[in-house]
Design a protein around this motif. Sequence first.
Motif, PDB file in Angstrom:
ATOM      1  N   ASN A   9      25.907  11.761   8.894  1.00 25.91           N
ATOM      2  CA  ASN A   9      27.280  11.077   8.619  1.00 25.91           C
ATOM      3  C   ASN A   9      27.126  10.500   7.358  1.00 25.91           C
ATOM      4  N   ASN A  10      26.033   9.935   6.827  1.00 26.89           N
ATOM      5  CA  ASN A  10      26.076   9.083   5.697  1.00 26.89           C
ATOM      6  C   ASN A  10      24.599   9.570   4.861  1.00 26.89           C
ATOM      7  N   PRO A  11      24.577  10.769   4.447  1.00 26.64           N
ATOM      8  CA  PRO A  11      23.216  11.305   3.681  1.00 26.64           C
ATOM      9  C   PRO A  11      22.714  10.487   2.768  1.00 26.64           C
ATOM     10  N   GLU A  12      21.482  10.305   2.714  1.00 29.59           N
ATOM     11  CA  GLU A  12      20.624   9.423   1.940  1.00 29.59           C
ATOM     12  C   GLU A  12      20.736   9.943   0.457  1.00 29.59           C
ATOM     13  N   LYS A  13      21.202   9.164  -0.512  1.00 26.21           N
ATOM     14  CA  LYS A  13      21.108   9.642  -1.859  1.00 26.21           C
ATOM     15  C   LYS A  13      19.979  10.270  -2.316  1.00 26.21           C
ATOM     16  N   ASP A  14      18.725   9.669  -2.121  1.00 24.78           N
ATOM     17  CA  ASP A  14      17.344  10.233  -2.714  1.00 24.78           C
ATOM     18  C   ASP A  14      17.186  11.624  -2.072  1.00 24.78           C
ATOM     19  N   LYS A  15      17.381  11.570  -0.838  1.00 25.45           N
ATOM     20  CA  LYS A  15      17.203  13.133  -0.553  1.00 25.45           C
ATOM     21  C   LYS A  15      18.223  14.278  -0.685  1.00 25.45           C
ATOM     22  N   ALA A  19      16.912  17.291  -2.953  1.00 26.94           N
ATOM     23  CA  ALA A  19      17.623  18.734  -2.792  1.00 26.94           C
ATOM     24  C   ALA A  19      18.065  19.457  -3.853  1.00 26.94           C
ATOM     25  N   ILE A  20      18.879  18.858  -4.486  1.00 31.62           N
ATOM     26  CA  ILE A  20      19.691  19.259  -5.838  1.00 31.62           C
ATOM     27  C   ILE A  20      18.661  19.618  -6.859  1.00 31.62           C
ATOM     28  N   ARG A  25      16.034  24.309  -9.862  1.00 31.60           N
ATOM     29  CA  ARG A  25      14.850  24.849 -10.390  1.00 31.60           C
ATOM     30  C   ARG A  25      14.351  26.166  -9.839  1.00 31.60           C
ATOM     31  N   GLY A  26      15.531  26.875  -8.844  1.00 29.01           N
ATOM     32  CA  GLY A  26      15.424  28.123  -8.472  1.00 29.01           C
ATOM     33  C   GLY A  26      14.773  28.061  -7.086  1.00 29.01           C
ATOM     34  N   GLY A  27      14.800  26.869  -6.351  1.00 32.54           N
ATOM     35  CA  GLY A  27      13.981  26.540  -5.129  1.00 32.54           C
ATOM     36  C   GLY A  27      14.998  27.013  -3.873  1.00 32.54           C
ATOM     37  N   THR A  28      14.685  26.663  -2.833  1.00 34.48           N
ATOM     38  CA  THR A  28      15.510  27.266  -1.665  1.00 34.48           C
ATOM     39  C   THR A  28      15.336  25.876  -0.636  1.00 34.48           C
ATOM     40  N   VAL A  29      16.446  25.843  -0.286  1.00 33.26           N
ATOM     41  CA  VAL A  29      16.623  24.418   0.767  1.00 33.26           C
ATOM     42  C   VAL A  29      17.553  24.667   2.174  1.00 33.26           C
ATOM     43  N   VAL A  30      16.974  24.454   3.244  1.00 30.93           N
ATOM     44  CA  VAL A  30      17.635  24.788   4.481  1.00 30.93           C
ATOM     45  C   VAL A  30      18.231  23.588   4.779  1.00 30.93           C
ATOM     46  N   ILE A 166      13.492  21.494   3.959  1.00 30.59           N
ATOM     47  CA  ILE A 166      14.500  21.510   5.130  1.00 30.59           C
ATOM     48  C   ILE A 166      15.048  20.186   5.302  1.00 30.59           C
ATOM     49  N   LEU A 167      16.265  20.049   4.972  1.00 26.97           N
ATOM     50  CA  LEU A 167      17.047  18.722   5.534  1.00 26.97           C
ATOM     51  C   LEU A 167      17.458  18.775   7.112  1.00 26.97           C
ATOM     52  N   ASP A 168      16.710  18.126   7.731  1.00 27.59           N
ATOM     53  CA  ASP A 168      16.834  17.997   9.304  1.00 27.59           C
ATOM     54  C   ASP A 168      17.774  16.856   9.819  1.00 27.59           C
ATOM     55  N   ALA A 169      18.970  17.292  10.280  1.00 24.26           N
ATOM     56  CA  ALA A 169      19.969  16.221  10.651  1.00 24.26           C
ATOM     57  C   ALA A 169      20.333  16.541  12.224  1.00 24.26           C
TER      58      ALA A 169
END
Length: 201
Positions: A9-15, A19-20, A25-30, A166-169
């Motif tokens: 609901n309020n994603p942390e800016k540093d995270k 991810a960006i 740089r051509g990586g992958t993010v779940v 992986i961004l775990d929410a």
Amino acid sequence: MKILKINANNPEKDKIKAAIAILKRGGTVVYPTDTVYGIGANIFDSEAIQKIYHIKKRSQLKPISACVSKIQDIHKIAHMDKNTERIVKKILPGPFTVILKKKNNVPGILTSGGEKIGVRIPDSKVCMEISREFPITTTSANISGKKIPESLNDILKQLDSDIDLILDAGVCKHGIHSTVIDMTSSPKIVRKGAIIPDLNY
């Protein structure tokens, strides 16, 4: 592979920045969507898209959809007339994929050489934030043909260390894939998913 817990609901800016940076740089993010977890890569990076096909063991004859941050961003990658945009604004953000005619800047590998592209704006702050600088791929975080994971553990069982982050929410809102609507002529539902919309706008 790195795992970061993130507030849906309020994603942390540093995270989000982390991810960006990986995507740049051509990586992958779940990442979590409003339906199921997706695998993201920069859609303008053909090598990154190739990684997605490899990770999912997916046939390159099957196109991959794009996730954008807002309605205006759709115009950067797809053709959308005023009537189509009016309908799209009624259902997005939400658990829908709209099929549109792609623009020439979209790599053919994303659309399997076809002229159509699937576009999503999930009702998810995480999605909106990580796709704000450029569109990213949105395809379920599973091996092609296998059950769509409902939890982080399920994702880890299927996907290997080729994933960079992986961004775990936690559990996604709907837990079922998006409804796909072909908008290239008269709106037509081609896959039923989380919600069936009323297209008689």
